[in-house]
Design a protein around this motif. Structure first.
Motif, short mmCIF file in Angstrom:
data_model
loop_
_atom_site.label_atom_id
_atom_site.label_comp_id
_atom_site.label_asym_id
_atom_site.label_seq_id
_atom_site.Cartn_x
_atom_site.Cartn_y
_atom_site.Cartn_z
N THR A 198 -9.64 1.26 -23.58
CA THR A 198 -9.08 2.96 -22.87
C THR A 198 -7.82 2.32 -23.05
O THR A 198 -7.27 2.41 -22.05
N GLN A 199 -7.07 3.09 -23.86
CA GLN A 199 -5.33 3.33 -22.92
C GLN A 199 -5.54 4.46 -22.32
O GLN A 199 -5.39 5.70 -22.39
N LYS A 200 -5.09 3.89 -21.09
CA LYS A 200 -4.65 4.39 -19.72
C LYS A 200 -2.65 4.27 -19.30
O LYS A 200 -3.04 5.26 -18.96
N LEU A 201 -2.84 3.27 -19.39
CA LEU A 201 -0.85 2.86 -18.81
C LEU A 201 -0.02 2.86 -19.33
O LEU A 201 -0.41 4.20 -21.06
N ASP A 202 1.62 4.11 -19.62
CA ASP A 202 2.43 3.95 -20.04
C ASP A 202 2.98 3.60 -20.55
O ASP A 202 3.44 2.77 -21.02
N HIS A 216 -13.68 -1.44 -8.16
CA HIS A 216 -13.49 0.26 -8.50
C HIS A 216 -12.54 0.75 -7.95
O HIS A 216 -11.91 2.19 -8.55
N VAL A 217 -11.57 0.45 -6.56
CA VAL A 217 -10.28 0.66 -5.81
C VAL A 217 -9.30 0.01 -6.77
O VAL A 217 -8.20 1.17 -7.28
N TRP A 218 -8.99 -1.22 -7.27
CA TRP A 218 -8.21 -1.62 -8.18
C TRP A 218 -7.90 -1.49 -9.16
O TRP A 218 -6.33 -1.68 -10.00
N ARG A 219 -9.23 -0.73 -10.01
CA ARG A 219 -8.56 -0.34 -10.91
C ARG A 219 -7.57 1.12 -11.44
O ARG A 219 -7.90 1.76 -12.68
N HIS A 220 -7.99 1.36 -9.82
CA HIS A 220 -7.97 3.40 -10.60
C HIS A 220 -6.27 3.20 -10.63
O HIS A 220 -4.81 2.86 -10.52
N VAL A 221 -6.45 4.20 -12.35
CA VAL A 221 -4.76 4.55 -12.54
C VAL A 221 -4.85 6.04 -12.33
O VAL A 221 -5.38 6.36 -12.36
N SER A 222 -3.14 6.59 -11.92
CA SER A 222 -2.65 7.76 -11.49
C SER A 222 -2.12 8.56 -12.96
O SER A 222 -1.89 8.07 -13.35
N SER A 275 -0.94 10.91 -13.07
CA SER A 275 0.18 11.64 -13.09
C SER A 275 1.48 9.82 -13.58
O SER A 275 2.20 10.69 -14.54
N ASN A 276 1.64 9.16 -13.11
CA ASN A 276 2.42 8.44 -12.94
C ASN A 276 2.32 7.35 -14.08
O ASN A 276 2.66 6.27 -14.27
N ARG A 277 0.23 7.22 -13.89
CA ARG A 277 -0.25 6.46 -15.10
C ARG A 277 0.27 4.40 -14.69
O ARG A 277 0.78 3.48 -15.53
N THR A 278 0.18 3.99 -13.32
CA THR A 278 0.27 3.25 -12.54
C THR A 278 -0.93 2.84 -11.49
O THR A 278 -1.32 4.16 -11.51
N PRO A 279 -1.32 1.56 -11.78
CA PRO A 279 -2.47 1.83 -11.15
C PRO A 279 -1.93 1.06 -9.33
O PRO A 279 -1.96 0.39 -8.94
N THR A 280 -2.49 2.45 -8.90
CA THR A 280 -1.18 2.51 -7.67
C THR A 280 -2.21 1.87 -6.69
O THR A 280 -1.46 1.36 -5.13
N TYR A 281 -3.64 1.44 -6.11
CA TYR A 281 -4.29 0.80 -5.37
C TYR A 281 -4.11 -0.45 -5.80
O TYR A 281 -3.60 -1.37 -4.62
N ALA A 282 -3.86 -1.12 -7.50
CA ALA A 282 -3.46 -2.30 -6.98
C ALA A 282 -1.81 -2.37 -6.73
O ALA A 282 -1.57 -3.73 -5.56
N VAL A 283 -0.82 -1.24 -6.58
CA VAL A 283 0.74 -2.05 -5.94
C VAL A 283 0.69 -1.51 -4.44
O VAL A 283 0.77 -2.63 -3.94
N LEU A 284 -0.38 -0.66 -4.22
CA LEU A 284 -0.37 -0.78 -2.95
C LEU A 284 -1.17 -2.05 -1.96
O LEU A 284 -0.72 -3.34 -1.25
N GLY A 285 -1.88 -2.67 -2.82
CA GLY A 285 -3.11 -4.25 -2.09
C GLY A 285 -1.91 -5.24 -2.57
O GLY A 285 -1.96 -6.06 -1.37
N ILE A 286 -1.55 -5.53 -3.39
CA ILE A 286 -0.04 -6.28 -4.05
C ILE A 286 0.61 -6.56 -2.02
O ILE A 286 0.86 -7.35 -2.26
N PHE A 287 1.06 -5.58 -1.90
CA PHE A 287 2.31 -4.76 -1.23
C PHE A 287 1.15 -5.51 0.55
O PHE A 287 2.49 -6.10 0.35
N GLY A 288 0.09 -5.24 0.48
CA GLY A 288 -0.38 -5.16 1.49
C GLY A 288 -0.33 -6.70 2.10
O GLY A 288 -0.24 -7.52 3.22
N LEU A 289 -0.64 -7.76 0.73
CA LEU A 289 -1.54 -9.07 0.59
C LEU A 289 0.26 -9.23 1.45
O LEU A 289 0.03 -10.72 1.75
#
Length: 499
Positions: free
Chosen positions: A28-32, A352-358, A360-374
């Motif tokens: 399903t289309q979720k991203l912007d 289930h964490v990494w595929r979450h899409v916000s 409001s901004n239609r961005t995979p929020t936790y994936a962004v945070l996870g990449i920054f953390g690594l």
């Protein structure tokens, strides 16, 4: 073959809507979906980042093989033209985020796709971390900071945090910032190179003879020159990695099946022309070779200073840093979409964490945070072991090249199995040329991977690479194997599960 740059004839049916095409794959289309032609080109161009490639790779090439190293870019260009043909062919048929995982998954199967996805993810994360570390060093030089290694690491983490926040805000803002960086690269950095060329060639005393582009020697007299030249070619080769990055935002690109193949070729062509021009100009513009060698950490800055003065040099370096920042920004964008795509198929731990899409901004929020953390963990590892840190960063190019190799092997297997989707009217298609092109690409990438493992300059890369493969295999035979066997992971997972 069908040319992606040509418009379909009136007798051809129109392409199906991209969201409907996405639904055919089970998503399903979720991203912007807001990325247009310019932004698609800019992402590919920024990921390659001609300025970053020249500023970080010039010294290694020139000090290894002398002026003739500039011609190695043409060798690298030939390889990447072949790879871009393959990438364009697959993008037009499988326009999905996380292409390095999705293409192999759809063509061959989930297990091999896991390895291509992990290799690409490791490559992007290690690559952007290394670029962030280099950028922090340039920032210290620009502002006259006397930075310790700890300070440089903290500044690098700050740089990555800025790029992370921009990506969190949404793809529209991220691509807008990226477009600005690419525009500055064309206007200022390329413009400065032209100014340096004009000044250098205004007098015979201001430049080296053109003959230096054809005569050179190995920095190590015991090394045959041809081996030194080939080793020097790896710098320009690395400088073209990422030409296919725009495929990772296929689900956010308008008319992706036609736009992305085109912008790949545009980005590659522009990068080859700009990088080659910059390499040639800066080699010929050397007035004081000893001073350039003494400034081995920043040779381009020294060359510009010799020709145009320190003020112009600092301005150019400052603008170049915005290009480097755009490179990091694009790498984070690509890496997070790959993480999201693999997690959407439940292929990763904590998917289930990494595929979450916000919403409001239609961005995979936790994936962004996870990449920054690594990336932050990698940077902090330098405080424990600098050698280990640079070995991990060295994994970047090897991991991506290994991913390219696996992709081309997947194409050959899929052609034999007839699992490559049929082309749609007006889209790029290699047709009968697909297998010969893939064979040539596989040979080229095998040679590059071998060089990155066995050449003395890359000692230790093979052990880190083997460690990554071992960890991936461990996950494949433990947690993932059961998921795939029970239908709890893989390309059909999203059809039967809701996020």
């Amino acid at each position: 073959m069908t040319d992606a740059l040509a418009s379909p004839t009136h007798s051809e049916p129109p392409l199906r809507d991209e969201d409907a095409k996405l639904a055919d794959f089970g998503y399903t289309q979720k991203l912007d979906r807001s990325v247009g032609r310019l932004a698609s080109f800019a992402i590919g161009f920024a990921t390659i980042s001609a300025t970053t490639a020249v500023f970080t790779g010039f010294g290694a090439g020139y000090f290894t093989a002398g002026g003739p190293f500039v011609w190695t870019l043409l060798l690298a260009a030939a390889v990447f033209i072949i790879w871009t043909l393959i990438a364009a062919d697959l993008t037009a048929k499988i326009p999905l985020a996380g292409y390095s995982y999705q293409w192999t998954s759809r063509l061959v199967g989930s297990t091999m796709a896991l390895f291509t996805g992990v290799l690409a993810l490791a490559g992007w994360i290690c690559g952007m971390t290394g670029v962030g570390f280099i950028l922090s060093g340039y920032l210290g030089s620009l502002f006259g900071w006397n930075m310790s290694q700890t300070s440089q690491i903290l500044v690098a983490i700050g740089v990555m945090a800025v790029c992370m926040l921009i990506n969190l805000y949404g793809v529209r803002f991220a691509t807008m910032v990226n477009n600005i960086g690419v525009s500055l690269e064309f206007i200022i950095t390329v413009g400065a190179t032209i100014v340096v060329a004009v000044i250098a060639f205004s007098s015979p005393d201001n430049h080296q003879s053109v003959s230096v582009l054809f005569t050179g020697g190995a920095s190590d007299d015991s090394t045959p020159y041809v081996l030194a030249w080939l080793a020097a070619s790896l710098g320009p080769f690395f400088g073209l990695i990422g030409v296919e990055a725009s495929a990772d935002i296929a689900e956010e690109t308008v008319n992706a099946r036609k736009v992305i193949p085109r912008t790949m070729f545009y980005a590659l062509t522009a990068s080859i022309i700009i990088e080659f021009g910059m390499y040639v100009v800066y080699v010929l513009a050397i007035k004081d070779a000893a001073a350039v060698e003494a400034a081995s950490a920043a040779p381009i800055e020294e060359i510009i200073t010799q020709q145009a003065g320190p003020v112009i040099s600092r301005i150019v370096v400052a603008v170049a840093l915005t290009n480097v920042l755009a490179c990091i920004l694009a790498n984070i964008l690509v890496a997070t979409r790959l993480t999201y795509s693999m997690a959407r198929d439940n292929m990763l731990p904590f998917s289930h964490v990494w595929r979450h899409v916000s919403p409001s901004n239609r961005t995979p929020t936790y994936a962004v945070l996870g990449i920054f953390g690594l990336s932050t963990i990698l940077l902090l590892s330098a405080l424990v072991s600098e050698k280990a840190f640079f070995l991990i960063l060295g994994l970047s190019s090897l991991a991506v090249c290994a991913m390219y190799l696996l992709q081309t092997v997947a194409v050959m297997i899929a052609t034999r199995r007839r699992t490559i989707p049929a082309p749609e009217p007006g889209t790029f298609d290699l047709g009968k040329a697909r297998v010969p092109v893939a064979v040539v690409a596989a040979i080229a990438f095998t040679l590059v991977c071998a060089a990155l493992i066995f050449l003395p300059q890359f000692a230790g890369n093979g052990y880190v690479f083997a460690g990554l493969l071992a960890l991936t295999a461990l996950w494949a035979v433990t947690g993932l194997r059961k998921r795939l066997a029970t239908g709890e992971a893989g390309p059909d997972y999203a059809k039967t599960h809701t996020s």
